[in-house]
Motif scaffolding. Structure first.
Motif, PDB file in Angstrom:
ATOM      1  N   LEU A  66       0.845  -1.200   0.000  1.00 21.79           N
ATOM      2  CA  LEU A  66       0.000   0.000   0.000  1.00 21.79           C
ATOM      3  C   LEU A  66       0.876   1.244   0.000  1.00 21.79           C
ATOM      4  O   LEU A  66       1.901   1.292   0.683  1.00 21.79           O
ATOM      5  CB  LEU A  66      -0.886   0.026   1.244  1.00 21.79           C
ATOM      6  N   ASN A  67       0.443   2.270  -0.751  1.00 19.51           N
ATOM      7  CA  ASN A  67       1.124   3.558  -0.617  1.00 19.51           C
ATOM      8  C   ASN A  67       0.502   4.310   0.562  1.00 19.51           C
ATOM      9  O   ASN A  67      -0.414   3.798   1.224  1.00 19.51           O
ATOM     10  CB  ASN A  67       1.049   4.360  -1.925  1.00 19.51           C
ATOM     11  N   LYS A  68       0.969   5.511   0.839  1.00 19.45           N
ATOM     12  CA  LYS A  68       0.521   6.230   2.050  1.00 19.45           C
ATOM     13  C   LYS A  68      -0.965   6.571   2.010  1.00 19.45           C
ATOM     14  O   LYS A  68      -1.653   6.482   3.025  1.00 19.45           O
ATOM     15  CB  LYS A  68       1.347   7.499   2.231  1.00 19.45           C
ATOM     16  N   ASP A  69      -1.475   6.974   0.844  1.00 19.12           N
ATOM     17  CA  ASP A  69      -2.906   7.290   0.732  1.00 19.12           C
ATOM     18  C   ASP A  69      -3.761   6.042   0.980  1.00 19.12           C
ATOM     19  O   ASP A  69      -4.798   6.104   1.655  1.00 19.12           O
ATOM     20  CB  ASP A  69      -3.218   7.863  -0.663  1.00 19.12           C
ATOM     21  N   GLU A  70      -3.314   4.935   0.421  1.00 22.83           N
ATOM     22  CA  GLU A  70      -4.054   3.680   0.607  1.00 22.83           C
ATOM     23  C   GLU A  70      -3.998   3.224   2.062  1.00 22.83           C
ATOM     24  O   GLU A  70      -4.960   2.659   2.582  1.00 22.83           O
ATOM     25  CB  GLU A  70      -3.476   2.606  -0.315  1.00 22.83           C
ATOM     26  N   ALA A  71      -2.868   3.480   2.733  1.00 26.98           N
ATOM     27  CA  ALA A  71      -2.739   3.128   4.151  1.00 26.98           C
ATOM     28  C   ALA A  71      -3.710   3.940   5.005  1.00 26.98           C
ATOM     29  O   ALA A  71      -4.276   3.426   5.985  1.00 26.98           O
ATOM     30  CB  ALA A  71      -1.309   3.348   4.627  1.00 26.98           C
ATOM     31  N   GLU A  72      -3.920   5.200   4.642  1.00 27.60           N
ATOM     32  CA  GLU A  72      -4.892   6.039   5.357  1.00 27.60           C
ATOM     33  C   GLU A  72      -6.308   5.500   5.159  1.00 27.60           C
ATOM     34  O   GLU A  72      -7.117   5.478   6.092  1.00 27.60           O
ATOM     35  CB  GLU A  72      -4.802   7.489   4.864  1.00 27.60           C
ATOM     36  N   THR A  73      -6.601   5.078   3.927  1.00 31.15           N
ATOM     37  CA  THR A  73      -7.906   4.474   3.647  1.00 31.15           C
ATOM     38  C   THR A  73      -8.079   3.202   4.469  1.00 31.15           C
ATOM     39  O   THR A  73      -9.163   2.927   5.002  1.00 31.15           O
ATOM     40  CB  THR A  73      -8.028   4.156   2.140  1.00 31.15           C
ATOM     41  N   TYR A  74      -7.003   2.429   4.565  1.00 27.15           N
ATOM     42  CA  TYR A  74      -7.017   1.195   5.374  1.00 27.15           C
ATOM     43  C   TYR A  74      -7.389   1.517   6.823  1.00 27.15           C
ATOM     44  O   TYR A  74      -8.237   0.849   7.424  1.00 27.15           O
ATOM     45  CB  TYR A  74      -5.623   0.557   5.298  1.00 27.15           C
ATOM     46  N   LYS A  75      -6.763   2.548   7.399  1.00 29.19           N
ATOM     47  CA  LYS A  75      -7.025   2.926   8.800  1.00 29.19           C
ATOM     48  C   LYS A  75      -8.493   3.314   8.996  1.00 29.19           C
ATOM     49  O   LYS A  75      -9.134   2.903   9.965  1.00 29.19           O
ATOM     50  CB  LYS A  75      -6.130   4.092   9.212  1.00 29.19           C
ATOM     51  N   LYS A  76      -9.011   4.115   8.054  1.00 28.94           N
ATOM     52  CA  LYS A  76     -10.405   4.557   8.162  1.00 28.94           C
ATOM     53  C   LYS A  76     -11.360   3.367   8.119  1.00 28.94           C
ATOM     54  O   LYS A  76     -12.275   3.256   8.937  1.00 28.94           O
ATOM     55  CB  LYS A  76     -10.739   5.522   7.006  1.00 28.94           C
ATOM     56  N   LEU A  77     -11.133   2.498   7.145  1.00 29.22           N
ATOM     57  CA  LEU A  77     -12.017   1.339   7.001  1.00 29.22           C
ATOM     58  C   LEU A  77     -11.885   0.388   8.181  1.00 29.22           C
ATOM     59  O   LEU A  77     -12.860  -0.210   8.619  1.00 29.22           O
ATOM     60  CB  LEU A  77     -11.702   0.599   5.699  1.00 29.22           C
ATOM     61  N   TYR A  78     -10.686   0.266   8.716  1.00 26.10           N
ATOM     62  CA  TYR A  78     -10.472  -0.607   9.880  1.00 26.10           C
ATOM     63  C   TYR A  78     -11.308  -0.114  11.060  1.00 26.10           C
ATOM     64  O   TYR A  78     -11.974  -0.901  11.750  1.00 26.10           O
ATOM     65  CB  TYR A  78      -8.988  -0.638  10.235  1.00 26.10           C
ATOM     66  N   ARG A  79     -11.267   1.214  11.315  1.00 24.89           N
ATOM     67  CA  ARG A  79     -12.050   1.800  12.423  1.00 24.89           C
ATOM     68  C   ARG A  79     -13.553   1.611  12.191  1.00 24.89           C
ATOM     69  O   ARG A  79     -14.300   1.285  13.117  1.00 24.89           O
ATOM     70  CB  ARG A  79     -11.718   3.284  12.569  1.00 24.89           C
TER      71      ARG A  79
END
Length: 514
Positions: A66-79
């Motif tokens: 994952l790039n940084k933007d995708e990692a942020e999306t990952y965090k949001k979806l995880y929460r």
């Protein structure tokens, strides 16, 4: 305060390995790719690397990062997923992870308008991997060529046993004790079990019937938490596969087939990882489809295509006193009352062996495995505590199959071979029916002196030459099955069933090329 805990949990999930700008995994210097194949395409592949100077293989997982933007999306979806799990609708309690993830994205689609469909698919892959799957080792669990996965502690490469390359290291490791402990706690809890510093040793079945043995934290091992996962094969090997691999011959398979029909009892002997359960599964696939089978195991490993099959699994007790424990001994006692034609025990090692031998004395067929190096050492184990089998009872287990992992002379790679098949006449007298010759990689046979085939001749009223002729017929059927690639365990079972029900008609079809 309520938001801090989920955030910390997410940060522990997102190690530096998850987020990188460079999408290419660097192959170590001195290594070259000798084989590449997909694991979970298009997200993960494996490169088998080889270093000629060190004569060393590495199992190199190439996973899309994952790039940084995708990692942020990952965090949001995880929460969002965590919140949806905390307030789950009772009507959706049985929904799958994929369905729930789809629902969460649909309910919050405005938050992901700037994310491309490709990026969202990558994020969804990692969410499923980390929450519903096996985390950083999930790619390994998708490889049908891997037999087991072992971790000896953090900051140490995870090793796998590969069917073609034996034991080799991977490029995967748990970076810290906390991340490794968190993974173990999660999968043990998910299996409905408990592990802690007070009870640091456990053995249990995972999702997909994989089996894991865990040593938790530093209570019993100085290096910290360690585990070994023995993978369950959904499409088990059949006698046709074993013939193709050279584990057994056509003649051995036909011999076993004839004895299984006569409800002869077998014990499969070998060291750890030699393929005992594989052979057990393959032999069980030869059982008459009209027979009733009872299988008894600690962890579900037997996988057969048989309608009249009762599968029993032992249960550990509750609390420190282990109340409510149901062991193999109890299950076999219960199984005998159901009047099965065959009782199969995954592995005998305790008092359950005595009940099984008693069952065989009353006419039930028996199939089991046992850890031992040879037939002689197995018989010694059987006659000592806790099994305590009297010498006079030993011959009730009619046939002993010894299987071992050996080195092939031609390739140097490991292979499994049935080294001996013996008919047990007494506790000290055996008739060698088949013996593997390591120099020629060929099986020497002595069927003309087989007392079990002679006994079969007496009970069926057929002359001994007719029994040997039947043996050759079954060899021809097995050759036909291999030539026509009939190796799937369901198709093998169906083919065997057709021969049992109308042998002549089946042989006529083979001769006509149907």
């Amino acid at each position: 305060m309520a938001d801090k805990k989920p955030k910390n949990q997410i940060e522990s999930f997102l190690t530096s390995d998850l987020v990188v700008e460079n999408q290419v995994n660097q192959i170590p210097e001195g290594f070259e790719i000798v084989k590449k194949y997909p694991l979970h395409p298009p997200f993960s592949y494996v490169n088998i690397l080889y270093n000629e100077e060190k004569s060393m293989y590495i199992y190199f997982v190439d996973e899309l990062k994952l790039n940084k933007d995708e990692a942020e999306t990952y965090k949001k979806l995880y929460r969002l997923l965590e919140e949806s799990l905390e307030s789950i609708d009772e009507s959706k309690i049985n929904s799958t992870f994929d369905e729930q993830l789809k629902e969460v994205i649909k309910s919050n689609e405005k938050m992901f308008l700037n994310s491309s469909s490709v990026s969202l698919e990558k994020v969804k892959y990692y969410l499923k991997r980390d929450i519903d799957g096996f985390g950083i080792i999930d790619a390994l669990m998708h490889d049908v060529n891997i037999e087991d996965v072992s971790c000896s502690g953090p900051n140490t490469p995870i090793y796998i046993w590969h069917r073609n390359y034996d034991s080799i290291p991977t490029n995967i490791a748990y970076p810290t004790h906390d991340i490794l402990n968190s993974f173990i706690s999660r999968i043990v809890f998910r299996a409905g079990k408990h592990i802690s510093t007070a009870f640091p040793i456990t053995d249990l079945a995972l999702k997909g019937n994989h089996r894991i043995s865990v040593l938790y934290q530093k209570e019993v091992t100085p290096k910290g938490t360690s585990f070994t996962i023995r993978k369950f094969k959904e499409d088990p090997y059949t006698v046709v596969d074993l013939i193709k691999f050279g584990t057994i011959s056509y003649s051995i398979a036909a011999y076993l087939w004839m004895l299984v029909e006569a409800k002869i009892s077998f014990i499969i002997i070998g060291p750890t990882g030699s393929g005992k359960t594989t052979i057990l599964n393959a032999i069980t696939g030869l059982v008459n489809p009209d027979y009733k089978i009872f299988s008894v195991e600690d962890v579900s490993e037997i996988n057969i295509n048989h309608d009249n099959w009762f599968s029993l699994i032992s249960r550990s007790g509750f609390g420190q006193s282990q109340e409510g424990e149901i062991g193999l001994y109890d299950l076999i006692k219960a199984g005998v009352r159901h009047r099965p034609d065959y009782i199969i025990v995954g592995e005998i090692r305790g008092s359950e062996a005595y009940v099984m031998f008693q069952a065989m004395a009353t006419g039930h067929g028996g199939l089991c495995t046992m850890h031992a190096d040879s037939l002689e050492s197995a018989i010694k184990r059987l006659q000592q505590k806790p099994m305590d089998i009297p010498p006079a009872y030993v011959s009730l287990m009619n046939v002993a199959i010894v299987v071992k992992r050996v080195k092939e002379n031609a390739t140097g790679q490991s292979a499994r071979r049935t080294t001996t098949i013996d008919e047990i006449e007494t506790a000290s007298k055996f008739n060698h029916t088949f013996t593997w010759n390591p120099k020629s990689d060929h099986f020497d046979e002595n069927l003309t002196d087989s007392h079990l085939l002679k006994k079969l001749s007496e009970t069926t009223g057929q002359d001994f030459p007719e029994i040997l002729k039947e043996h050759k017929k079954r060899m021809s059927i097995l050759k036909w099955m291999l030539q026509n690639d009939i190796r799937d365990y369901k198709k093998v079972s169906e083919t065997i069933g057709k021969y049992y029900r109308d042998p002549q008609s089946f042989l006529d079809k083979i001769e006509m090329g149907q």
